[in-house]
Enzyme design. Structure first.
Site, short mmCIF file in Angstrom:
data_model
loop_
_atom_site.label_atom_id
_atom_site.label_comp_id
_atom_site.label_asym_id
_atom_site.label_seq_id
_atom_site.Cartn_x
_atom_site.Cartn_y
_atom_site.Cartn_z
N CYS A 253 0.56 2.64 19.25
CA CYS A 253 -0.77 2.05 19.38
C CYS A 253 -1.35 2.16 20.80
O CYS A 253 -2.42 2.74 21.02
CB CYS A 253 -0.74 0.60 18.93
SG CYS A 253 -0.12 0.41 17.24
N CYS B 163 4.87 1.77 3.95
CA CYS B 163 6.23 1.82 4.50
C CYS B 163 7.02 2.96 3.84
O CYS B 163 7.80 3.64 4.49
CB CYS B 163 6.93 0.48 4.30
SG CYS B 163 6.20 -0.84 5.28
N CYS C 101 4.44 -7.17 5.24
CA CYS C 101 4.12 -7.86 3.98
C CYS C 101 5.37 -8.44 3.35
O CYS C 101 5.38 -9.60 2.94
CB CYS C 101 3.44 -6.88 3.01
SG CYS C 101 1.87 -6.28 3.60
N CYS D 208 5.59 -2.13 28.59
CA CYS D 208 4.36 -1.35 28.38
C CYS D 208 4.05 -0.47 29.60
O CYS D 208 4.10 -0.94 30.74
CB CYS D 208 3.20 -2.32 28.15
SG CYS D 208 1.63 -1.46 27.89
N CYS E 84 -5.25 -7.09 23.01
CA CYS E 84 -3.84 -6.69 22.91
C CYS E 84 -2.92 -7.90 22.77
O CYS E 84 -2.99 -8.85 23.54
CB CYS E 84 -3.45 -5.87 24.15
SG CYS E 84 -1.75 -5.26 24.01
N CYS F 263 0.85 -1.19 0.00
CA CYS F 263 0.00 0.00 0.00
C CYS F 263 0.88 1.24 0.00
O CYS F 263 0.38 2.35 0.14
CB CYS F 263 -0.90 0.00 1.23
SG CYS F 263 0.02 0.06 2.78
N CYS G 60 3.62 -2.80 10.49
CA CYS G 60 2.66 -2.36 9.50
C CYS G 60 2.14 -0.97 9.84
O CYS G 60 1.16 -0.86 10.55
CB CYS G 60 1.52 -3.38 9.45
SG CYS G 60 0.34 -3.13 8.12
N HIS H 55 4.98 -6.21 26.05
CA HIS H 55 4.33 -6.36 27.36
C HIS H 55 5.28 -6.02 28.51
O HIS H 55 4.86 -5.47 29.52
CB HIS H 55 3.86 -7.81 27.47
CG HIS H 55 3.03 -8.13 28.66
ND1 HIS H 55 1.79 -7.57 28.90
CD2 HIS H 55 3.25 -8.99 29.70
CE1 HIS H 55 1.29 -8.06 30.01
NE2 HIS H 55 2.16 -8.92 30.52
N CYS I 109 -2.28 -3.52 20.94
CA CYS I 109 -1.24 -3.91 19.99
C CYS I 109 -1.80 -5.04 19.13
O CYS I 109 -2.34 -6.02 19.64
CB CYS I 109 -0.01 -4.38 20.76
SG CYS I 109 1.18 -5.25 19.72
N CYS J 187 8.41 -0.66 20.38
CA CYS J 187 7.39 0.40 20.29
C CYS J 187 7.23 1.22 21.58
O CYS J 187 7.10 2.44 21.50
CB CYS J 187 6.03 -0.20 19.91
SG CYS J 187 6.04 -1.08 18.35
N CYS K 161 1.83 -6.51 15.02
CA CYS K 161 2.21 -6.39 13.61
C CYS K 161 3.69 -6.71 13.35
O CYS K 161 4.08 -6.83 12.20
CB CYS K 161 1.85 -5.02 13.05
SG CYS K 161 2.95 -3.69 13.54
N CYS L 2 -5.17 -1.71 31.23
CA CYS L 2 -4.58 -2.68 30.30
C CYS L 2 -5.59 -3.09 29.22
O CYS L 2 -6.78 -3.28 29.49
CB CYS L 2 -4.13 -3.90 31.09
SG CYS L 2 -3.66 -5.29 30.06
S1 SF4 Z 1 -1.86 -3.14 27.19
FE1 SF4 Z 1 -1.07 -5.00 26.18
S2 SF4 Z 1 1.17 -4.86 26.31
FE2 SF4 Z 1 0.31 -3.37 27.75
S3 SF4 Z 1 0.22 -4.48 29.70
FE3 SF4 Z 1 -1.76 -4.77 28.73
S4 SF4 Z 1 -1.55 -6.71 27.58
FE4 SF4 Z 1 0.51 -6.02 28.10
S1 SF4 Z 2 0.58 -3.23 16.50
FE1 SF4 Z 2 2.01 -3.65 18.23
S2 SF4 Z 2 3.98 -4.07 17.23
FE2 SF4 Z 2 2.69 -3.06 15.72
S3 SF4 Z 2 3.17 -0.84 15.91
FE3 SF4 Z 2 1.40 -1.26 17.24
S4 SF4 Z 2 2.28 -1.67 19.27
FE4 SF4 Z 2 3.96 -1.88 17.78
#
Ligand code: SF4
Ligand code: SF4
Length: 356
Positions: free
Chosen positions: A284, A60, A160, A233, A263, A57, A192, A230, A291, A272, A294, A257
């Site tokens: 995200c 990137c 991709c 995070c 997630c 697309c 992605c 995780h 999340c 990230c 990706c 969470c």
């Molecule tokens: S939001 Fe997702 S990455 Fe963050 S603590 Fe919760 S499960 Fe883990």
């Molecule tokens: S989907 Fe998960 S791995 Fe992908 S950019 Fe968002 S937080 Fe990062």
């Protein structure tokens, strides 16, 4: 295209006009024309890069073009010699095909591939023609195989190109670069879209050390994909306390969470949380989206449905409670927190890529 103008004895005046036009294509003022001319004339001293697009697309490419530090202009003009890029190059049609053929003749270039490669039928994705005399469409899989031969290193950019990504699930049966040409020279930079910092960092590493950075079992640079989302995070504390978002409209859950909303952070390796996107303006989970995983080979089909709690991990104490009620029953929160804390330690723990 500009270098071919120079070679073909185009007058300096026309050459500078072409450089000015190129500046406009790059979104720059015409005053950048001399700098572009200088970059073209000195292109042989810089790392040659061929950037192919397959079933993509162009997200990137767009992510790369939104870099702020360094700017894409600095990279394209000062660091690399971009020989071919369908979306941003000045030339088109026959001229573009010719530029690609010329660039592929000299070994040692960096090959960047964006998008998945169709395996159901090569004609799902074509670009250009077979040759000057054969007007048949050129399948991108053939171009990839040809470009791979003389490439020093191959960067599969985005999910991709790494594993097929979203396109994996389409009738074209899109697959990653390694599935077509093997893993030997390939560095995967999934996501992605890709995080452009990862591309710049990998390029800089390669140009500095003339080899790929240390990779994990999925061919990803450990320097970017060595830790679980995780584990880093900012919402991990809420996970440990069993405080989960069940209702996006409830302001009291705003920072909770997102595990019950699907997630995939507990299964996803990427930086990230510390890097974010666009100068760490956002990412995200910071923007309240779970999340989607990706950066993993499972994305997208293997993680589908994305917005439902993964069944892979059963949270004792939560499994029997409808997710809608978790987080809304105040009395349950403490008990859930204890259970989730124990589960968080025993099931997810503190994972490193090597633990996989
Ligand atoms: S939001 Fe997702 S990455 Fe963050 S603590 Fe919760 S499960 Fe883990
Ligand atoms: S989907 Fe998960 S791995 Fe992908 S950019 Fe968002 S937080 Fe990062």
């Amino acid at each position: 295209m500009l270098s071919s103008l120079a070679k073909n004895k185009v007058s300096r005046r026309d050459f500078m006009k072409a450089c000015a036009a190129m500046a406009v294509y790059l979104g720059l003022s015409e005053s950048f024309a001399p700098k572009i001319a200088d970059a073209v004339e000195n292109a042989s001293k810089k790392a040659p890069v061929i950037w192919l697009e397959a079933q993509d697309c162009a997200g990137c490419s767009e992510a790369f073009l939104n870099l702020t530090e360094p700017t894409p202009t600095q990279i394209i003009l000062d660091t690399i010699s971009l020989k071919y890029h369908e979306t941003i190059m000045f030339g088109s049609g026959y001229v573009a095909d010719k530029a690609l053929d010329e660039a592929m003749k000299t070994p040692g270039y960096v090959l960047v591939v964006e998008g998945s490669i169709p395996t159901a039928d090569p004609l799902f994705c074509t670009a250009g023609t077979m040759s000057d005399t054969n007007p048949a469409r050129r399948p991108v899989v053939e171009t990839l195989k040809e470009a791979y031969k003389n490439a020093a290193v191959v960067i599969a950019l985005g999910s991709c190109a790494s594993w097929g990504g979203v396109v994996q699930a389409t009738p074209s049966k899109g697959r990653g670069v390694s599935d077509i040409v093997g893993k030997e020279k390939v560095i995967n930079l999934p996501m992605c879209p890709c995080n452009p910092d990862h591309l710049v960092g990998t390029l800089v590493y390669y140009l500095t050390f003339k080899k790929a950075p240390p990779l994990d079992i999925h061919q990803r640079p450990l320097m970017f994909f060595g830790t679980l989302i995780h584990d880093n995070c900012p919402r991990r504390g809420h996970f440990e306390r069993g405080e989960f978002v069940t209702n996006y409209g409830d302001p009291s859950q705003a920072e909770y969470c997102l595990y019950l909303k699907g997630c995939k952070g507990p299964f996803t390796f990427s930086d990230c949380p510390s890097r974010g996107f666009n100068d760490n303006v956002n990412w995200c989970i910071k923007s309240n989206a779970p999340c989607a995983g990706c950066s993993q080979p499972e994305f997208y089909a293997g993680f589908s449905p994305l917005y439902e709690k993964s069944n892979d991990v059963n949270l004792p104490g939560i499994g029997g409670v409808p997710s809608e009620t978790v987080g809304t029953v105040a009395a349950a929160v403490t008990a859930l927190g204890v259970a989730a804390h124990l589960v968080g330690r025993s099931v997810f723990g503190k994972k490193k890529e090597g633990d996989k």
